[in-house]
Design a protein around this motif. Sequence first.
Motif, PDB file in Angstrom:
ATOM      1  N   ALA A   7      -5.493  -9.588  -0.560  1.00 12.52           N
ATOM      2  CA  ALA A   7      -5.876  -9.015  -1.645  1.00 12.52           C
ATOM      3  C   ALA A   7      -5.733  -7.424  -1.629  1.00 12.52           C
ATOM      4  N   LEU A   8      -6.335  -7.147  -0.445  1.00  9.65           N
ATOM      5  CA  LEU A   8      -6.369  -5.755  -0.177  1.00  9.65           C
ATOM      6  C   LEU A   8      -4.938  -5.132   0.033  1.00  9.65           C
ATOM      7  N   LYS A   9      -3.893  -6.143   0.909  1.00 10.38           N
ATOM      8  CA  LYS A   9      -2.393  -5.639   1.084  1.00 10.38           C
ATOM      9  C   LYS A   9      -1.835  -5.476  -0.249  1.00 10.38           C
ATOM     10  N   THR A  10      -2.261  -6.642  -1.111  1.00  9.43           N
ATOM     11  CA  THR A  10      -1.512  -6.417  -2.392  1.00  9.43           C
ATOM     12  C   THR A  10      -1.846  -5.397  -3.601  1.00  9.43           C
ATOM     13  N   LYS A  11      -3.202  -5.088  -3.454  1.00 11.69           N
ATOM     14  CA  LYS A  11      -3.572  -3.760  -4.079  1.00 11.69           C
ATOM     15  C   LYS A  11      -3.009  -2.590  -3.475  1.00 11.69           C
ATOM     16  N   ARG A  12      -3.043  -2.442  -2.362  1.00  6.97           N
ATOM     17  CA  ARG A  12      -2.347  -1.216  -1.566  1.00  6.97           C
ATOM     18  C   ARG A  12      -0.608  -1.014  -1.850  1.00  6.97           C
ATOM     19  N   GLU A  13       0.175  -2.353  -1.856  1.00  6.56           N
ATOM     20  CA  GLU A  13       1.107  -2.273  -2.314  1.00  6.56           C
ATOM     21  C   GLU A  13       1.427  -1.878  -3.882  1.00  6.56           C
ATOM     22  N   PHE A  14       0.659  -2.430  -4.784  1.00  4.74           N
ATOM     23  CA  PHE A  14       0.473  -2.134  -6.215  1.00  4.74           C
ATOM     24  C   PHE A  14       0.418  -0.580  -6.132  1.00  4.74           C
ATOM     25  N   MET A  15      -0.554   0.260  -5.489  1.00  2.00           N
ATOM     26  CA  MET A  15      -0.822   1.561  -5.781  1.00  2.00           C
ATOM     27  C   MET A  15       0.104   2.103  -5.092  1.00  2.00           C
ATOM     28  N   LEU A  16       0.717   2.033  -4.012  1.00  2.00           N
ATOM     29  CA  LEU A  16       1.921   2.876  -3.306  1.00  2.00           C
ATOM     30  C   LEU A  16       3.031   2.839  -4.156  1.00  2.00           C
ATOM     31  N   SER A  17       3.374   1.598  -4.912  1.00  2.00           N
ATOM     32  CA  SER A  17       4.574   1.556  -5.624  1.00  2.00           C
ATOM     33  C   SER A  17       4.260   2.521  -6.764  1.00  2.00           C
ATOM     34  N   PHE A  18       3.084   2.362  -7.415  1.00  4.32           N
ATOM     35  CA  PHE A  18       2.928   3.399  -8.378  1.00  4.32           C
ATOM     36  C   PHE A  18       3.037   4.758  -8.220  1.00  4.32           C
ATOM     37  N   ALA A  19       2.499   5.144  -6.971  1.00  3.51           N
ATOM     38  CA  ALA A  19       2.367   6.643  -6.443  1.00  3.51           C
ATOM     39  C   ALA A  19       3.638   7.014  -5.988  1.00  3.51           C
ATOM     40  N   SER A  20       4.667   6.114  -5.782  1.00  8.68           N
ATOM     41  CA  SER A  20       6.157   6.528  -5.471  1.00  8.68           C
ATOM     42  C   SER A  20       6.865   6.734  -6.708  1.00  8.68           C
ATOM     43  N   ASP A  21       6.630   6.150  -7.720  1.00 10.33           N
ATOM     44  CA  ASP A  21       7.486   6.301  -8.904  1.00 10.33           C
ATOM     45  C   ASP A  21       6.884   5.581 -10.118  1.00 10.33           C
TER      46      ASP A  21
END
Length: 123
Positions: A33-47
């Motif tokens: 769950a934390l990995k999914t949340k991290r990927e979500f946030m990184l994707s948002f932060a990058s674009d």
Amino acid sequence: KQQMNNFLVSTVAQQEIMSLDQKIYETVDSIKALKTKREFMLSFASDPYGFINKWLISQSRDLKVMLNIEGDPEEERKAGFYQKDWLKEGVCRYFYTKVQQRRAELERDLGVRQLGTSTSTAN
């Protein structure tokens, strides 16, 4: 080897193993769950712009599936889709309803019972 077999056979050890197994499962689930949340946030932060567009498309698709609505997302992206007669009629009906609601609110606030029965005094 005998000691290991005795350990595995005992019910207390089995309960302990099951308890530890459950804790491992919960920990792994939490990590996922934390990995999914991290990927979500990184994707948002990058674009952010691209992310929001993709997310809205995904949400729209999910809503259509949930409500069993058919539609073509590619067609709905084009301006021509929104220049059809049915849409113009829908917009007119929407605004007519809003105007009628606002009129009723104003009449209620001003104490007017009917629009045509206003009293005027002639001088």
